[in-house]
Scaffold this motif. Structure first.
Motif, PDB file in Angstrom:
ATOM      1  N   CYS A 137      31.939  55.476 -18.954  1.00 26.01           N
ATOM      2  CA  CYS A 137      32.786  54.389 -19.451  1.00 26.01           C
ATOM      3  C   CYS A 137      34.250  54.805 -19.430  1.00 26.01           C
ATOM      4  O   CYS A 137      34.590  55.946 -19.139  1.00 26.01           O
ATOM      5  CB  CYS A 137      32.365  53.994 -20.866  1.00 26.01           C
ATOM      6  N   ASP A 138      35.115  53.842 -19.770  1.00 24.92           N
ATOM      7  CA  ASP A 138      36.551  54.108 -19.807  1.00 24.92           C
ATOM      8  C   ASP A 138      36.993  54.784 -21.090  1.00 24.92           C
ATOM      9  O   ASP A 138      37.937  55.583 -21.095  1.00 24.92           O
ATOM     10  CB  ASP A 138      37.330  52.783 -19.673  1.00 24.92           C
ATOM     11  N   LEU A 154      39.123  59.669 -23.010  1.00 25.19           N
ATOM     12  CA  LEU A 154      39.600  58.839 -21.912  1.00 25.19           C
ATOM     13  C   LEU A 154      39.562  59.607 -20.597  1.00 25.19           C
ATOM     14  O   LEU A 154      39.589  60.838 -20.585  1.00 25.19           O
ATOM     15  CB  LEU A 154      41.033  58.365 -22.180  1.00 25.19           C
ATOM     16  N   ARG A 155      39.553  58.851 -19.504  1.00 25.99           N
ATOM     17  CA  ARG A 155      39.612  59.454 -18.165  1.00 25.99           C
ATOM     18  C   ARG A 155      40.931  59.170 -17.469  1.00 25.99           C
ATOM     19  O   ARG A 155      41.185  59.672 -16.381  1.00 25.99           O
ATOM     20  CB  ARG A 155      38.449  58.928 -17.313  1.00 25.99           C
ATOM     21  N   ARG A 156      41.755  58.354 -18.106  1.00 31.52           N
ATOM     22  CA  ARG A 156      43.095  58.071 -17.593  1.00 31.52           C
ATOM     23  C   ARG A 156      43.983  57.687 -18.756  1.00 31.52           C
ATOM     24  O   ARG A 156      43.496  57.311 -19.829  1.00 31.52           O
ATOM     25  CB  ARG A 156      43.072  56.957 -16.538  1.00 31.52           C
ATOM     26  N   VAL A 157      45.268  57.783 -18.541  1.00 31.78           N
ATOM     27  CA  VAL A 157      46.222  57.431 -19.591  1.00 31.78           C
ATOM     28  C   VAL A 157      46.287  55.909 -19.713  1.00 31.78           C
ATOM     29  O   VAL A 157      46.528  55.205 -18.734  1.00 31.78           O
ATOM     30  CB  VAL A 157      47.624  57.991 -19.281  1.00 31.78           C
ATOM     31  N   ILE A 158      46.072  55.426 -20.920  1.00 38.09           N
ATOM     32  CA  ILE A 158      46.170  53.990 -21.192  1.00 38.09           C
ATOM     33  C   ILE A 158      47.126  53.838 -22.370  1.00 38.09           C
ATOM     34  O   ILE A 158      46.719  53.864 -23.535  1.00 38.09           O
ATOM     35  CB  ILE A 158      44.789  53.384 -21.506  1.00 38.09           C
ATOM     36  N   ASN A 184      39.829  44.858 -21.069  1.00 38.14           N
ATOM     37  CA  ASN A 184      38.527  44.875 -20.388  1.00 38.14           C
ATOM     38  C   ASN A 184      38.035  46.287 -20.107  1.00 38.14           C
ATOM     39  O   ASN A 184      37.448  46.557 -19.053  1.00 38.14           O
ATOM     40  CB  ASN A 184      38.587  44.065 -19.083  1.00 38.14           C
ATOM     41  N   LEU A 185      38.272  47.177 -21.048  1.00 39.92           N
ATOM     42  CA  LEU A 185      37.788  48.542 -20.899  1.00 39.92           C
ATOM     43  C   LEU A 185      36.323  48.623 -21.308  1.00 39.92           C
ATOM     44  O   LEU A 185      35.903  48.000 -22.286  1.00 39.92           O
ATOM     45  CB  LEU A 185      38.600  49.498 -21.784  1.00 39.92           C
ATOM     46  N   SER A 186      35.551  49.387 -20.568  1.00 35.59           N
ATOM     47  CA  SER A 186      34.183  49.657 -20.997  1.00 35.59           C
ATOM     48  C   SER A 186      34.235  50.742 -22.064  1.00 35.59           C
ATOM     49  O   SER A 186      34.859  51.792 -21.873  1.00 35.59           O
ATOM     50  CB  SER A 186      33.327  50.104 -19.813  1.00 35.59           C
ATOM     51  N   SER A 187      33.604  50.485 -23.205  1.00 36.67           N
ATOM     52  CA  SER A 187      33.728  51.379 -24.361  1.00 36.67           C
ATOM     53  C   SER A 187      32.369  51.742 -24.922  1.00 36.67           C
ATOM     54  O   SER A 187      31.440  50.925 -24.917  1.00 36.67           O
ATOM     55  CB  SER A 187      34.569  50.723 -25.462  1.00 36.67           C
TER      56      SER A 187
END
Length: 218
Positions: A137-138, A154-158, A184-187
């Motif tokens: 997931c994100d 996290l896998r990227r900076v948001i 719309n992030l998968s959590s």
């Protein structure tokens, strides 16, 4: 010499503070005094470090301690030479977390988890589960009973997840979830745990270490 981040795909960041009386766990000072509050900060950080060391024995991760107060030498003398140490730097909690996340992802990490040291229920199993879920997931969040969260992965900076958040209130977790949904992030959410910030939270720590002759003494 300060260690550098490696090319590990999994990176864990621990946010903590050097346990100097009068500057840490100040909301517990009325119950414990300055020295007692600092001792609790020390004990809880060391407890978290033990869980992380257990994780290191079964999983390939790099570990970084982002600290406030003290200095590199004091932190290394306290917690050992097996970690990367960096100061948290300036800004509110969101700015400091986002900075640490960006630094780790910029150093080749692919999955980054940030935790604090206020939640004695954090253990190796939960951390292992968090890294596993982050492959799917994100966003991974560990909600705290007081409305905050004890873990974010996290896998990227948001950046949106770290701005316009009312840090230190019961709205931190729900606001973060709301933003994640808007994006719309998968959590995936981890078990809810209690943290120790106020005098009424002290039984959480004492319950976990019941029967221990030293750990639950302030």
């Amino acid at each position: 010499m300060q260690k550098s981040l490696t090319n590990s795909k999994q990176h864990l960041i621990i946010f903590t503070r050097y346990p100097e009386p009068g500057t840490t766990k100040t909301r517990l000072t009325p119950a414990l005094g300055d020295v007692g509050a600092a001792n609790l900060q020390k004990q809880m950080t060391e407890h978290t470090i033990l869980q992380v060391k257990e994780l290191q024995t079964i999983s390939a991760i790099t570990v970084e301690v982002r600290f406030a107060g003290g200095n590199w030498e004091l932190m290394q003398n306290w917690l050992g030479l097996g970690f990367v140490y960096q100061t948290q730097g300036e800004g509110d909690l969101g700015q400091r977390m986002m900075r640490s996340l960006a630094d780790a992802l910029g150093s080749h990490a692919e999955r980054v988890i940030i935790i604090g040291t206020d939640c004695p229920g954090i253990n190796c199993h939960i951390l292992t589960s968090a890294f596993e879920k982050l492959q799917l997931c994100d966003l991974v969040l560990g909600p705290a009973l007081d409305g905050g969260y004890y873990l974010i992965g996290l896998r990227r900076v948001i950046p949106e997840l770290f701005s316009q958040i009312p840090w230190g209130t019961a709205q931190v977790f729900p606001k973060t979830v709301e933003i994640a949904q808007q994006l719309n992030l998968s959590s995936i959410y981890l078990p809810t745990l209690a943290d120790v910030d106020r005098p009424e939270d002290l039984p959480v720590w004492q319950h976990i270490f019941v029967g221990d002759n030293n750990s639950n003494k302030f």
